[in-house]
Every structure is written in structure tokens, then in C-alpha cells.
Design a protein around this motif. Structure first.
Motif, PDB file in Angstrom:
ATOM      1  N   TYR A  46       8.669 -23.378   2.118  1.00  0.00           N
ATOM      2  CA  TYR A  46       8.906 -22.420   3.196  1.00  0.00           C
ATOM      3  C   TYR A  46       8.098 -21.126   3.092  1.00  0.00           C
ATOM      4  N   VAL A  47       7.617 -20.778   1.912  1.00  0.00           N
ATOM      5  CA  VAL A  47       6.954 -19.490   1.717  1.00  0.00           C
ATOM      6  C   VAL A  47       5.434 -19.666   1.777  1.00  0.00           C
ATOM      7  N   VAL A  48       4.807 -18.885   2.653  1.00  0.00           N
ATOM      8  CA  VAL A  48       3.359 -18.950   2.841  1.00  0.00           C
ATOM      9  C   VAL A  48       2.638 -18.106   1.796  1.00  0.00           C
ATOM     10  N   SER A  49       3.176 -16.914   1.530  1.00  0.00           N
ATOM     11  CA  SER A  49       2.541 -16.010   0.581  1.00  0.00           C
ATOM     12  C   SER A  49       3.566 -15.040   0.017  1.00  0.00           C
ATOM     13  N   THR A  50       3.210 -14.441  -1.122  1.00  0.00           N
ATOM     14  CA  THR A  50       4.103 -13.517  -1.824  1.00  0.00           C
ATOM     15  C   THR A  50       3.309 -12.294  -2.256  1.00  0.00           C
ATOM     16  N   ARG A  51       3.935 -11.124  -2.223  1.00  0.00           N
ATOM     17  CA  ARG A  51       3.290  -9.927  -2.750  1.00  0.00           C
ATOM     18  C   ARG A  51       4.343  -8.965  -3.293  1.00  0.00           C
ATOM     19  N   ILE A  52       3.978  -8.243  -4.313  1.00  0.00           N
ATOM     20  CA  ILE A  52       4.843  -7.232  -4.914  1.00  0.00           C
ATOM     21  C   ILE A  52       3.997  -5.985  -5.116  1.00  0.00           C
ATOM     22  N   ARG A  53       4.493  -4.843  -4.672  1.00  0.00           N
ATOM     23  CA  ARG A  53       3.715  -3.613  -4.788  1.00  0.00           C
ATOM     24  C   ARG A  53       4.600  -2.475  -5.264  1.00  0.00           C
ATOM     25  N   ALA A  54       3.962  -1.450  -5.813  1.00  0.00           N
ATOM     26  CA  ALA A  54       4.636  -0.207  -6.190  1.00  0.00           C
ATOM     27  C   ALA A  54       3.566   0.847  -6.462  1.00  0.00           C
ATOM     28  N   ALA A  55       3.998   2.108  -6.519  1.00  0.00           N
ATOM     29  CA  ALA A  55       3.074   3.203  -6.814  1.00  0.00           C
ATOM     30  C   ALA A  55       3.215   3.628  -8.269  1.00  0.00           C
ATOM     31  N   ARG A  56       2.111   4.099  -8.830  1.00  0.00           N
ATOM     32  CA  ARG A  56       2.104   4.677 -10.171  1.00  0.00           C
ATOM     33  C   ARG A  56       1.317   5.987 -10.119  1.00  0.00           C
ATOM     34  N   ASN A  57       1.863   7.032 -10.747  1.00  0.00           N
ATOM     35  CA  ASN A  57       1.220   8.338 -10.753  1.00  0.00           C
ATOM     36  C   ASN A  57       1.115   8.870 -12.171  1.00  0.00           C
ATOM     37  N   ILE A  58       0.073   9.609 -12.425  1.00  0.00           N
ATOM     38  CA  ILE A  58      -0.276  10.013 -13.790  1.00  0.00           C
ATOM     39  C   ILE A  58       0.112  11.465 -14.031  1.00  0.00           C
TER      40      ILE A  58
END
Length: 475
Positions: free
Chosen positions: A176-188
Motif C-alpha cells: 500500500y505504501v508508495v514512498s516513505t520519508r522522515i525529516r527533522a531540523a538540526r541547529n548548531i
């Protein structure tokens, strides 16, 4: 922009926001036969709700910060939580507060004042701001995430081995799943955030991240593109794959918050050779990392995400600094909507039966998918964003929550929630009615789900059309 009489193009080009608010192209649309524009057509929208250009050390040739000596003149158009919680008393308490890097309350609220449609309406310009302006930030965080920052601790867990993904779930997701993505921000830590950054800050951040990318090996090894040095061929390549981040406009956070100053200097895009790992440098945050691939192998995508996050952490520490993080707010960044994990785990999942209902005439049935997803703390988006049907029945479904849960917890909730959504899709395909679906939902109170984030548009994996365009920024 700020002038009452008609102005020439040369005169207009000297106005503070001339370039960002349209520049020569906008002037050409408005000019009369004499080549001038009437001041009432070219009034500066950044001063519409009060404030003045009092001079700010962060000003540059294409952007000037507005200083508010009194509470801005909020209108019914102002939808943000900032506008709701910034009382006259709180404004007076904070208006003269300034971080050691020179970030003020006026800087923090500017984007929400000049861009009334934004939902959060306030930013941070550096790490110190989260403590200095917490009397404003904390109510906004409570309103957006349902998280009590004054009395809570935020967990962190980037161990992909803890995910539970059964063989049965794997089979379901592969179907059923065409694509997957996971995101987040990182700051220094140690550098101002993009909304308050100097040229030196941006160059320093880019230097640390270039070092990170150069040190990646194996699956993560790839190429870094400097945004200002892209060739026509490279631009076409990145655009076709959806890898270029949002361009500053009059309606998004980048512009009104000052994050688009000196664009495109020291901004860039990294991707690995397989085009399954992506990083944006000095856009809304120092770095936004995205792990993605075709299909529904969630553990694989999450493991790559964790590897990239850890690589940035190690690079920061090698440069005698660290990532912005504390036990109350988790990973810190520019916008309150992206605190905590800042994580958005999403799948493009094919749900033709739910889509038929959304395309139908029954108002309650049109909302069934959203009702189902909400029961599992998920949020669906169709081809035109939230509350819309999806071309080919392909919906972007993601976690709602960001703060108060660990990364492992949120990805697991996405796995388990999408599993249930697919089960209900199968029931509809087998002849069950929408009423049957509603009856199966657990009506017992669940963990409080925060307001859904209007996330920045992101890239879809190579060879997959990107989902419906998302809101440019929550702030």
C-alpha cells in the motif's frame, strides 16, 4: 514602500524591502505612463500594523527589521498564537529584552505581524531566546503542541533497533505504501539561527555542515551543491527531483523573519548518491535532514535518518560545539512548531476507498479519513493539501505530534497508525460502510494530540511525484 508621492524606480529601489517584495518586476506592473508608481500603491506592507525602521545591526541592503515601540495593531486577519498571547502587559515586559547576539522581541514577532495568516507567528533568533522570551513562547507551545513546557521533560531516542515492524506489517506496507520519508531540523549551538544570523554565522554553519558531508561514507556519501553557484543543469536536476527548498516570498516565514537576508549566500543542498538522504543548509533552520526511499521500509528510512543526525552531531562536537538541545524543549530551532523531535514521519499511501468517499457528496463521509487518522494521531493530506481528495488515491499521511514524545515513539505510532488505516481501507473495499468504520474506532480518550503542523514543503524520493504542496511554514 513608505512614500506618499509618486516615486521613480531608482527611488523605490532604495526602500527597505524593495527586492524581497517583488523588486523590479513588481514595480513594472504598477508603474504609470511616466514610469512612476503612486505611493498609495507602493506603500510598505511591513509598516501596515505599526513600527518603524529604527536601525538594527542585522539590517542589510535587501532587508530591514521593524522595531515596535508599542504593541502592534493586530487585526482579525492575524491568526497566529503569538497575536493571541502577546498582551499589552507582556509586550511591555519583554520589549526591551535583547539576547547577547542582539535578537529582540520586535525581531521575534515581526514575521507574525507582517504576515498575518501564519499560525504560530513568532520565531527565535538564537538559542538564548528560548529562555529570554519563554513567557511568550511557552503559551504558544502549549497552544500548538498541547505541551506544558514549564513542567515537562522531552525524551530523545534515536535507536532504530527499537522499532517494531512485523513481517505482516512489512507485507502491508510494501503493498500500500508508495514512498516513505522522515525529516527533522538540526541547529548548531553558538551560531545565530537564520532569522538572526550574520553573514559570519551563515558561513560558520555551512562550514561545519560541509565538513559533515565530506566525512560521510558508504550509503550516505554524496554531493553538496552551493545554492548560489548552481549551474542551469544542476538546477534542473534538483528541481526535477523536488530537492530545491522554498524560495523566499512575501507570504512565508523566511521573508518576514529576516531569514532570507543575503540570499542565496551560504545556502546549499546535499544528497547522497542513491538520492535517499537529503539536507538543506541555512534555509529556515541551520540544517533540515530528510531520509526517504520508495516503498514502505520504515526501519530502513529511520535508520538512515538517525545516521545522518548523528553525523551532524559528531561534526558539531568536533568543532567544539554541539547541537541545540535541552531536556525541556528537545531539539531547538527557529519555529516553535518544530521543537522537540521536530520530526515528521510520512508515507504516501494508496487509499482508493477513502478517496472515493472524499470525492463524494456526503459531508460526514468526506471527513472519514481525517477522523480515522486523527484517532491514531496522524494527519492526511491530499493532492491540494489538507481536507482534499488525492490523485490516484495517494495520500500523504504523517504524525501530528512533535514534542513530548521521542523519535522512536513517533515513528512507531506512525507505523501502527498507518497499519490500522490500511485495515479500515480493506474493510471498505470488502463492503463495510462508513458507519461500520466509525464503529470500529476506539472512542476512549487518547493521548492529547497537538495541533497539526503546517510543515514546509519537502522533497519526495526520486521517481515519485511529490505529494500535495504543504504550507510554506508554520510560523
Amino acid at each position: 514602500m513608505g512614500a506618499a508621492a509618486s516615486v521613480t524606480q531608482e527611488e523605490a529601489s532604495k526602500f527597505p524591502q524593495y527586492k524581497i517584495l517583488g523588486g523590479d518586476a513588481e514595480f513594472d506592473k504598477l508603474k504609470d505612463e511616466e514610469g512612476k508608481v503612486s505611493g498609495d500603491k507602493y506603500a510598505d506592507p511591513y509598516l501596515k500594523y505599526g513600527g518603524t525602521y529604527a536601525g538594527d545591526a542585522k539590517d542589510n541592503a535587501d532587508f530591514k527589521y521593524v522595531t515596535f515601540d508599542t504593541l502592534p495593531a493586530f487585526t482579525p486577519e492575524h491568526k497566529s498564537l503569538m497575536a493571541k498571547f502577546l498582551t499589552p502587559e507582556l509586550f511591555e515586559k519583554l520589549k526591551d529584552v535583547k539576547s547577547s547576539k542582539g535578537y529582540t522581541l520586535s525581531n521575534a514577532i515581526m514575521t507574525g505581524v507582517v504576515t498575518p495568516h501564519l499560525g504560530v507567528g513568532v520565531c527565535a533568533g538564537d538559542e538564548e531566546c528560548w529562555e529570554l522570551f519563554k513567557d511568550l513562547y511557552y503559551p504558544v507551545i502549549q497552544g500548538w503542541h498541547g505541551y506544558d513546557a514549564a513542567n515537562s521533560k522531552h525524551p530523545v531516542d534515536l535507536d532504530p533497533s527499537k522499532l517494531v515492524f512485523t513481517d505482516e506489517q512489512k507485507e502491508t506496507f510494501n503493498k500500500y505504501v508508495v514512498s516513505t520519508r522522515i525529516r527533522a531540523a538540526r541547529n548548531i549551538s553558538g551560531f545565530s539561527l537564520p532569522t538572526g544570523a550574520t553573514d559570519e554565522d551563515r558561513a560558520g554553519v555551512e562550514g561545519v555542515l560541509k565538513q559533515t558531508f565530506a566525512g560521510l561514507s558508504g550509503e550516505l556519501a554524496g554531493t553538496y551543491y552551493e545554492l548560489g553557484a548552481l549551474t542551469e543543469e544542476q538546477t534542473k536536476f534538483l528541481l526535477e527531483r523536488g530537492f530545491l527548498f522554498q524560495i523566499p516570498s512575501a507570504r512565508n516565514l523566511l521573508t518576514g523573519a529576516g531569514a532570507a537576508r543575503s540570499w542565496p549566500n551560504n545556502r546549499g543542498i546535499f544528497h547522497n548518491e542513491a538520492q535517499t538522504a537529503l539536507a538543506w543548509v541555512n534555509e529556515e533552520d541551520h540544517c533540515r535532514i530528510i531520509s526517504m526511499e520508495l516503498g514502505g521500509n520504515i526501519p530502513s528510512v529511520f535508520a538512515r535518518f538517525c545516521d545522518l543526525s548523528n553525523a551532524i552531531k559528531e561534526s558539531a562536537e568536533a568543532n567544539n560545539t554541539k547541537l541545540m538541545w535541552n531536556e525541556t524543549l528537545g531539539f531547538m530551532g527557529t519555529c516553535p512548531s518544530n521543537l522537540g523531535t521536530g520530526l515528521r514521519a510520512s508515507v504516501m499511501v494508496v487509499l482508493p476507498e477513502f478517496n472515493k468517499l472524499m470525492e463524494g457528496d456526503n459531508a460526514e463521509d468526506k471527513e472519514l479519513l481525517e477522523t480515522v487518522c486523527s484517532a491514531f494521531d496522524l494527519q492526511p493530506r491530499g493532492s491540494a493539501g489538507e481536507h482534499s481528495a488525492a490523485e490516484g488515491g495517494k495520500f500523504d499521511v504523517s504524525n501530528k505530534q512533535r514534542l513530548g514524545f521521542s523519535e522512536v515513539q513517533l515513528v512507531q505510532k506512525m507505523i501502527d497508525g498507518v497499519t490500522k488505516v490500511v485495515e479500515l481501507e480493506k474493510m471498505l473495499a470488502g463492503g463495510s460502510t462508513p458507519a461500520d468504520i466509525r464503529a470500529t474506532l476506539n472512542t476512549a480518550p487518547a493521548e492529547a494530540a497537538p495541533a497539526a503542523e503546517a510543515a514546509p514543503a519537502e522533497a519526495a524520493p526520486a521517481a515519485e511525484a511529490a505529494p500535495a504542496a504543504e504550507e510554506p511554514a508554520a510560523a
